[in-house]
Every structure is written in C-alpha cells, then in structure tokens.
Design a protein around this motif. Structure first.
Motif, PDB file in Angstrom:
ATOM      1  N   PRO A 190       0.848  -1.199   0.000  1.00 29.43           N
ATOM      2  CA  PRO A 190       0.000   0.000   0.000  1.00 29.43           C
ATOM      3  C   PRO A 190       0.886   1.252   0.000  1.00 29.43           C
ATOM      4  N   TRP A 191       0.534   2.173  -0.849  1.00 26.25           N
ATOM      5  CA  TRP A 191       1.411   3.325  -1.106  1.00 26.25           C
ATOM      6  C   TRP A 191       0.542   4.567  -1.252  1.00 26.25           C
TER       7      TRP A 191
ATOM      8  N   HIS B  70       0.730   8.908  -2.044  1.00 24.78           N
ATOM      9  CA  HIS B  70       1.407  10.177  -2.330  1.00 24.78           C
ATOM     10  C   HIS B  70       0.363  11.275  -2.314  1.00 24.78           C
TER      11      HIS B  70
ATOM     12  N   ILE C 100       2.082  12.748   6.341  1.00 24.02           N
ATOM     13  CA  ILE C 100       1.154  11.694   5.917  1.00 24.02           C
ATOM     14  C   ILE C 100       1.497  10.407   6.683  1.00 24.02           C
TER      15      ILE C 100
ATOM     16  N   GLY D 231       0.241  10.461  10.166  1.00 25.55           N
ATOM     17  CA  GLY D 231      -1.199  10.168  10.239  1.00 25.55           C
ATOM     18  C   GLY D 231      -1.485   8.692  10.044  1.00 25.55           C
TER      19      GLY D 231
ATOM     20  N   ALA E 185      -3.127   6.231  12.869  1.00 27.33           N
ATOM     21  CA  ALA E 185      -4.340   5.444  12.592  1.00 27.33           C
ATOM     22  C   ALA E 185      -4.092   3.963  12.891  1.00 27.33           C
TER      23      ALA E 185
ATOM     24  N   GLY F  49      -3.579  11.217   5.844  1.00 30.85           N
ATOM     25  CA  GLY F  49      -2.952   9.903   6.010  1.00 30.85           C
ATOM     26  C   GLY F  49      -3.788   8.964   6.864  1.00 30.85           C
ATOM     27  N   SER F  50      -4.317   9.482   7.973  1.00 32.65           N
ATOM     28  CA  SER F  50      -5.053   8.604   8.889  1.00 32.65           C
ATOM     29  C   SER F  50      -6.393   8.178   8.294  1.00 32.65           C
TER      30      SER F  50
ATOM     31  N   ALA G  78      -6.936   7.874   5.096  1.00 28.88           N
ATOM     32  CA  ALA G  78      -6.578   6.903   4.053  1.00 28.88           C
ATOM     33  C   ALA G  78      -6.273   5.543   4.669  1.00 28.88           C
ATOM     34  N   ALA G  79      -5.767   5.558   5.897  1.00 27.59           N
ATOM     35  CA  ALA G  79      -5.472   4.293   6.582  1.00 27.59           C
ATOM     36  C   ALA G  79      -6.728   3.680   7.196  1.00 27.59           C
ATOM     37  N   GLY G  80      -7.867   4.336   7.030  1.00 27.65           N
ATOM     38  CA  GLY G  80      -9.133   3.724   7.430  1.00 27.65           C
ATOM     39  C   GLY G  80      -9.712   4.216   8.739  1.00 27.65           C
ATOM     40  N   SER G  81      -9.167   5.305   9.285  1.00 30.09           N
ATOM     41  CA  SER G  81      -9.686   5.817  10.557  1.00 30.09           C
ATOM     42  C   SER G  81     -10.436   7.128  10.356  1.00 30.09           C
TER      43      SER G  81
ATOM     44  N   LYS H 157      -8.951   1.567   1.447  1.00 29.16           N
ATOM     45  CA  LYS H 157      -8.019   2.116   2.426  1.00 29.16           C
ATOM     46  C   LYS H 157      -6.640   1.509   2.221  1.00 29.16           C
ATOM     47  N   LEU H 158      -5.647   2.077   2.893  1.00 30.61           N
ATOM     48  CA  LEU H 158      -4.304   1.506   2.865  1.00 30.61           C
ATOM     49  C   LEU H 158      -4.349   0.224   3.685  1.00 30.61           C
ATOM     50  N   ASP H 159      -4.166  -0.909   3.012  1.00 33.11           N
ATOM     51  CA  ASP H 159      -4.394  -2.182   3.678  1.00 33.11           C
ATOM     52  C   ASP H 159      -3.374  -3.187   3.160  1.00 33.11           C
ATOM     53  N   ILE H 160      -2.571  -3.732   4.054  1.00 39.43           N
ATOM     54  CA  ILE H 160      -1.520  -4.651   3.595  1.00 39.43           C
ATOM     55  C   ILE H 160      -2.106  -5.923   2.971  1.00 39.43           C
TER      56      ILE H 160
ATOM     57  N   PRO I 163      -3.161  -4.439  -1.184  1.00 39.39           N
ATOM     58  CA  PRO I 163      -2.364  -3.236  -1.439  1.00 39.39           C
ATOM     59  C   PRO I 163      -2.891  -2.410  -2.609  1.00 39.39           C
ATOM     60  N   MET I 164      -3.022  -1.124  -2.371  1.00 37.92           N
ATOM     61  CA  MET I 164      -3.458  -0.200  -3.420  1.00 37.92           C
ATOM     62  C   MET I 164      -2.559   1.025  -3.369  1.00 37.92           C
ATOM     63  N   SER I 165      -2.450   1.694  -4.495  1.00 36.11           N
ATOM     64  CA  SER I 165      -1.708   2.952  -4.549  1.00 36.11           C
ATOM     65  C   SER I 165      -2.686   4.115  -4.558  1.00 36.11           C
ATOM     66  N   PHE I 166      -2.415   5.104  -3.716  1.00 37.67           N
ATOM     67  CA  PHE I 166      -3.253   6.297  -3.603  1.00 37.67           C
ATOM     68  C   PHE I 166      -2.461   7.521  -4.069  1.00 37.67           C
ATOM     69  N   GLY I 167      -3.114   8.404  -4.781  1.00 38.96           N
ATOM     70  CA  GLY I 167      -2.473   9.674  -5.130  1.00 38.96           C
ATOM     71  C   GLY I 167      -1.539   9.542  -6.312  1.00 38.96           C
TER      72      GLY I 167
END
Ligand SMILES: Cc1ncc(C[n+]2csc(CCOP(=O)(O)OP(=O)(O)O)c2C)c(N)n1
Ligand SMILES: [Mg+2]
Lengths: 307, 391
Positions: A75-76, A78, A87, A90, A94, B66-67, B69-72, B197-200, B203-207
C-alpha cells in the motif's frame, strides 16, 4: 483477455507471482541507471509486504505511479511535495489506534528536496513527536523532477540549472546541509546514511531501522545520470567513488551519538569522483577549484574519523 | 441533554459523539478552544482517539489525510491563515476522495492581520471539492457536525466536509444546546467503513500521477458526486430529523419568503439577526423574508432559484469579497436569477465589524431602492483614501 495496460492476462499473472517477493516491480519509467529506483527496490523488498509507504512528489512518485499503473506492491500513498512525513505520521497514528502498528512498517519516502528543504519542517515534527516511522531520503543531490535545480543537499561546486557554473560562478556555493545530523539532533533512535554503492548496506540498515520502535532516518546516496551528466552504466561506480573519496560519509547515529562510520583507510582524491560527472566538468581545468572540493572531503574524513 | 454551553465546547462534544479515531489540529484563534476541549476529553479518558500535536496546519491536514486513508475517521479544525495554509492539502483530500471532517471557525484573512469573524477564509477555498455547510447558531453547528460525517462518508460521496461556524460569534458564544446522547448518535452514524483504504492485505496505490488522459475525469467525478450530494443532504437531513427531532440539516432554509417582495440572502450567524429584523418589519406590514444558505458547496441552484422566484428585490449579504469582482454569494446567485428580479450585493461584517440591526435595515432600504452589485455597508468615511471619499 487484456488488462488496461495492454499486457496479456498471463503476463499479468506472472507479474503478480513476481510481486510475491518483489514489492517494487519493473515497468516504471525511471531513466536507465537511476540510482533512486535501485534503492527503492532494495528498501521495499527488505521491508516486505507488511509495509505501508508514503511518498513525496518528485521523480520517484512520477516514474512509479502514472495512473492507472503503480510499481508498488505494498500500500502506497502520495499527495504533495512537502508532507511525506506528515502523511506517514497520520498513517502511523491510525494504525496505532486500530491496534495494528506492531505488525506494520510505515516508511516515508522523499527526495533530497522533499526532505532537506520544503519537507524539513514536517520531518522534524514527525521525529520530535516520536512516530514509529522510517523516513528514507533518496539523495540525488538536486530537484531532478523539475529539471536539476539546486537543493539544500546539492554538493559544493555542483552545476545545476539554478546554481550554474559560469564566468562568475563555479557552481553551487554551499556545502550539503547536514540533514543526518539535524535528524540525529532530535535524539531519535537511528539516523544514518547509506549509498547505492553498497546494496547490502542499504538492506542491513533498513532491517536494523525497522526493528527499532520510534522515528528513524536513512539518507541514501543515489546517482542521477541525467542530472549529474554521467554515464548510466557508471551509477554504482560513481556512488562508490563518492564514498571512497570521503565526499559521502557513511555514518550511523544512535540516540544522537555517532556510533559507526564506514572507514576509508586510503581515501581516493576527489578528482576520481568529479571527473566521471558533467556537473563538475567546469572544475576540472582548475586545480584550485578541485582543491576546494578536496577540502570538503578532508573535512568529512576528519570530522567523522573516516580514516 | 440540554446544556448552557460555550460553542467550541458544544462542537467538541458533537465531534466526540462521532467517535473520531485520529485528531490533528493546530492552535489558531478562534478555533483553538475546540481542539483544547478534545485534547482534554482524551486526557480524561472520555474519548478514545489519537491526537497528533502537529507543527503546522499543513501537517494537521496531511496527518488526517494519512489517517483517513489508513481507514480511521479523522478530524481537524482551523481558521483563517490555518485554512489557507491547509489549502494545498485540502485539494488533495478531496481529490483523493477522503471524507475527513473539518470545522472552520470562520475568520478574516491577513493582511492586515485580524482575528475576528468574516467568511473570507472558507470562501477562498470553495473550489477545492469540499462540501461546505454553514451554521447559523451553535445548535446547528452541533447538528451539522454529526450529519456531516454521514454525508461525507456515504460510500457514494467520499468527500471531505467542512462545517463553517462564525468565529467568536459561534465559537465563544454561549447558548442552550441539545447535546444528543451517544446512543442516538451511534444509531444515526455507523462506524467508518470505507470502500478503500491503505491495507496490507489488499495493497493499493493512492495519489497517482494523473496525466491529461485521466485528470479531467477525476474532476468530472467530483462534480457529479457533488450534484448527487444535493439529494443526499436533504435525505440525511430527514434521517437526522427522525432521530433527533430537528430539521436543521438541509440545503437552504426559507424564512417567511413565500409571499415576500424583498428577500435577503445570507449564510451563517448573521441569519439570526436578519430573522429578527424580518419579524419586526413584518409586524409593520412589510413583505420581507430571508433565504438562508446552508450548503454553499455543492450550491443548491435549483432550490435557491425557486425560493427567490417570486421576489421583486433580492439583497445578498456577503461576509467576503472576491476582490476585483463581487461578493461570492452575489455572483453565485445573480448568475441564476432572471433579469426581472432586482439583485443587490452587499459586503458587510468584514474583519469582525458587527452587522447590527441598523446595518440590516440599511441593506433592506438599499435593496428596495437601488441596484448595486457590490455595495460595502457601514464604511467609515473618515478612514477612506481621499480619492475614494463620497462626501
Ligand atoms: C509546493 C510545491 N512546490 C514545488 C513543486 C514542484 N516540484 C515537484 S518535484 C520537485 C523537486 C523534487 O526534488 P527532490 O525532492 O530532490 O526529488 P527528485 O525529483 O530529485 O527525486 C519540485 C520542485 C511542487 N510539486 N510542490
Ligand atoms: Mg533530488
């Protein structure tokens, strides 16, 4: 059946297989000989699948993540140039709140500009607050993504497009900002440099850093053939000379104290390094200017006790 | 429970009831009390959240990006310079489709530095893709915070929500406010369960980098979603009313407009003052009303047009000015009304200057007699540059 990038499903599945051990895959658009790209692969593969990576704007983000594709197998995320550390703060908060932090590495990535200049405040905040994050700076010694402009980590005398050499200039007038010390001065558990000259060293340091809870900083020297005006095939060689001349000291700080340096018992003259790169071409005819760069190396050798 | 309570305290209570998991905010007047109260809730063990003491608003916004995106579920609040400093990140939060909750305690923007209320700050970032809703009083602020989460986090929406509250007037004022029970809020607002969300484990790329072949479609998607939000806000408003018994959540509020010849239009706390004047003038037999704009983004064009369709004179009160053009609400509304309606724009209440009952009376008088796109009210002639003096 084809997927959007035009690769066959079979190829795609092969790549997915490949992804199992490789968390930064080929197919991105980095230049041949890009040191940064090599370093990223080592960092990602060392960190492994239980990792979330953040990224500042810069070459890496541009060449690895053109929609709808991404070279990252973890997971990445930007968003901007200066906020990779924030970022990551954060994300870490979380994960901590979700009770998942102990199982997941958070790695913040940025170029030298995104670290030493525009991102320094966010980095300092992240270190000071004690987030459990490894910040990796890929130091190619200029703003490469926007066309080789000077950064705070551009070395003394290097020609860049905003510190050009000319009749009245011999390139960048200032030495590199001591970011590794600035980070160490936050008395964080770990602040170190490494170089693509020694991939194993990167691996060892990433492993070591990820075993420590708290904020960590790793700055990796990564040649940029386009920006340094050097042969793509010589990137590793050039990185080696930077270390061997004393121009790029390989050091480790723990809790603010210098604990380890890579010794160079018989340092090479800096000309061995300079002559391989067009960005220093203007110095080569002038012994005085070479001597000025030699002074930088000598100072490093003395300051860090490299001999 | 009904409590006599300071606005910031009430908004912090409302935020707490929404069970935020990560909070990052930076002190700036007049927002500061909100984050102070939240910090105390956490310190006392009354709120289970991570609070990040960031070093700037840029990082506050980045942390919640960031938080979230991490699901919170993540919360931030700011004002003025802080919002402007965040603006770069806010465009990203919207572009990356993350439903962060932000309270903007509206304040003037420097220079000159001025800590008092107007709405220039939120108006300056109106194009970022955030949902912007404005509260008239503290109760509405509480209600919009709770409902705002449900609007933004709707899987079909996934956009940040900014609840705008007039600085000092609503943040430092005291009112009797109904602070709902946790049970009711839990009933209304389910836990944050994002579609991505960012999840191991996935895995997905954001931005990512969006080149000319994809960028336009990302903008189009936000635009279409915001059009849908015009339906979703009233729907959530209905659900809110069912549980909490208040019809405070909507796109607009029409106050005595049905037969009005003259209608004023405004956003935020000044609507309270205007309602009083409407009542007084109605008692004198004047056909006058107020159209309150709650949702500024998305802008409810059809509803506004309909509400004003029978008016002869419309007077729009802007606590902001797009320098070199007109007030933001004026431009917005003038462009959708037919020629036959006389539309006046007024700039008032900048940098904390009170909009008094007499100010409102002047605005009404001018609305009925004149037609100006951008009239500053209550100017102090003595302070004007010589060449700008009118008397
Ligand atoms: C706020 C902001 N200012 C400027 C830029 C333009 N910009 C994008 S990347 C970049 C340079 C990146 O340099 P560095 O961090 O060293 O990374 P590199 O590309 O060299 O790997 C600049 C100046 C930007 N994206 N955002
Ligand atoms: Mg660089």
């Amino acid at each position: 059946m084809k997927n959007y990038s035009g690769r066959s499903l079979k190829q795609f599945n092969m790549e997915k297989e490949h992804l199992k051990e490789n968390y930064y895959v080929s197919g991105h658009t980095a230049c041949a000989g890009c040191g940064q790209s090599m370093a990223v692969r080592i960092v990602m593969n060392t960190a492994g699948p239980n990792t979330i990576a953040t990224n500042a704007t810069g070459c890496l983000e541009v060449f690895s993540s053109k929609a709808p594709q991404s070279a990252f197998g973890v997971p990445w995320i930007h968003s901007l140039f200066e906020n990779s550390a924030a970022i990551a703060s954060g994300v870490e908060a979380a994960l901590d709140q979700q009770g998942k932090k102990d199982k997941i590495n958070v790695i913040a990535q940025a170029g030298d500009g995104g670290t030493a200049d525009i991102g320094l405040q966010a980095l300092s905040g992240m270190l000071e607050r004690g987030h459990d994050v490894l910040f990796v700076c890929y130091d190619n010694e200029a703003y490469m993504n926007t066309g080789i402009q000077r950064s705070g980590l551009t070395p003394f005398s290097a020609h860049t497009t905003t510190s050009p050499s000319g009749k009245k200039s011999s390139g960048n007038p200032r030495p590199k900002k001591p970011v590794v010390e600035i980070c160490a001065a936050h008395h964080i558990p770990y602040s170190a440099t490494s170089s693509i000259a020694n991939p194993k060293d990167i691996e060892i340091k990433v492993k070591k850093a990820l075993q420590i809870k708290g904020p960590k900083y790793l700055q990796i020297h990564v040649p940029c053939p386009l920006g340094w005006r050097s042969e793509s095939s010589l990137s590793i060689e050039i990185a080696k000379q930077a270390v061997n001349t004393g121009l790029y000291p390989i050091v480790e700080y723990e809790y603010g104290k210098l604990t380890k340096v890579r010794k160079i018992p018989s340092p090479k003259p800096v000309s061995e390094y300079l002559k391989l790169q067009g960005r220093f071409k203007h110095l080569l005819k002038n012994q005085e200017e070479i001597a000025a760069v030699q002074k930088v190396a000598d100072k490093n050798i003395d300051y860090y006790g490299l001999k | 429970m009904r409590r006599f309570i300071e606005g910031s305290h009430a908004m912090a209570e409302a935020t707490k009831l929404c069970r935020p998991e990560v909070i990052a905010a930076y002190p700036i007047t007049p927002q500061t009390h909100i984050v102070e109260h939240l910090s105390q809730f956490i310190a006392d063990g009354n709120l289970n959240a991570k609070s990040i003491n960031v070093e700037s608003e840029h990082s506050a916004a980045s942390c919640v990006l960031g938080s979230q995106a991490a699901g919170s579920r993540s919360f931030t609040c700011t004002s003025s310079q802080g919002l402007i400093l965040m603006s770069e990140v806010l465009f990203c939060i919207a572009g990356m489709r993350l439903p962060v909750m932000l309270i903007c305690a509206n304040r003037a923007v420097s220079a000159p530095i001025n800590i008092w209320n107007d709405q220039q700050d939120s108006i300056a970032i109106r194009d970022a893709g955030l949902i912007q809703i404005y509260a008239e009083n503290i109760q509405e602020a509480v209600d919009l915070i709770i409902a705002g989460h449900k609007i933004g986090e709707n899987p079909k929406v996934m956009l940040p929500v900014m609840v705008c509250v007039d600085g000092f007037i609503l943040t430092h004022g005291m009112e009797v406010v109904d602070i709902p029970s946790q049970d009711k809020v839990d009933n209304f607002l389910p836990p944050y369960n994002p579609p991505y969300k960012l999840d191991i484990n996935n895995p997905m790329s954001f931005g990512l980098l969006g080149d000319p072949s994809v960028y336009t479609e990302t903008r189009y998607a936000i635009q279409k979603t915001l059009e849908d939000v015009l339906q979703i806000i009233p729907k959530v408003g209905g659900e809110f009313n069912d549980i909490f018994g208040r019809s405070s959540v909507g796109l607009i509020e029409e106050y005595k407009t049905s037969d009005a010849e003259t209608i004023l239009v405004a956003m935020g706390s000044v609507c309270g003052t205007i309602k009083d004047i409407v009542d007084i003038q109605r008692n004198k037999g004047k056909k006058i009303g107020l159209l309150k704009i709650i949702a500024y983004r998305p802008f409810p064009q059809a509803e506004v047009k309909k509400a004003l369709s029978q008016a002869k004179n419309v007077g729009i009160v802007d606590k902001n000015i797009s320098l070199g053009s007109n007030g933001a609400l004026y431009s917005e509304i003038k462009s959708i009304l037919p020629e036959k309606i006389k539309v006046n724009g007024f700039v008032a209440g900048l940098g904390g200057r009170d909009i008094k009952p007499s100010t409102v009376e002047k605005i009404i008088e001018s609305t009925e007699k004149e037609e100006n796109p951008c009239k500053f009210v209550d100017l102090n002639e003595e302070l004007l540059w010589k060449e700008f003096k009118t008397v």
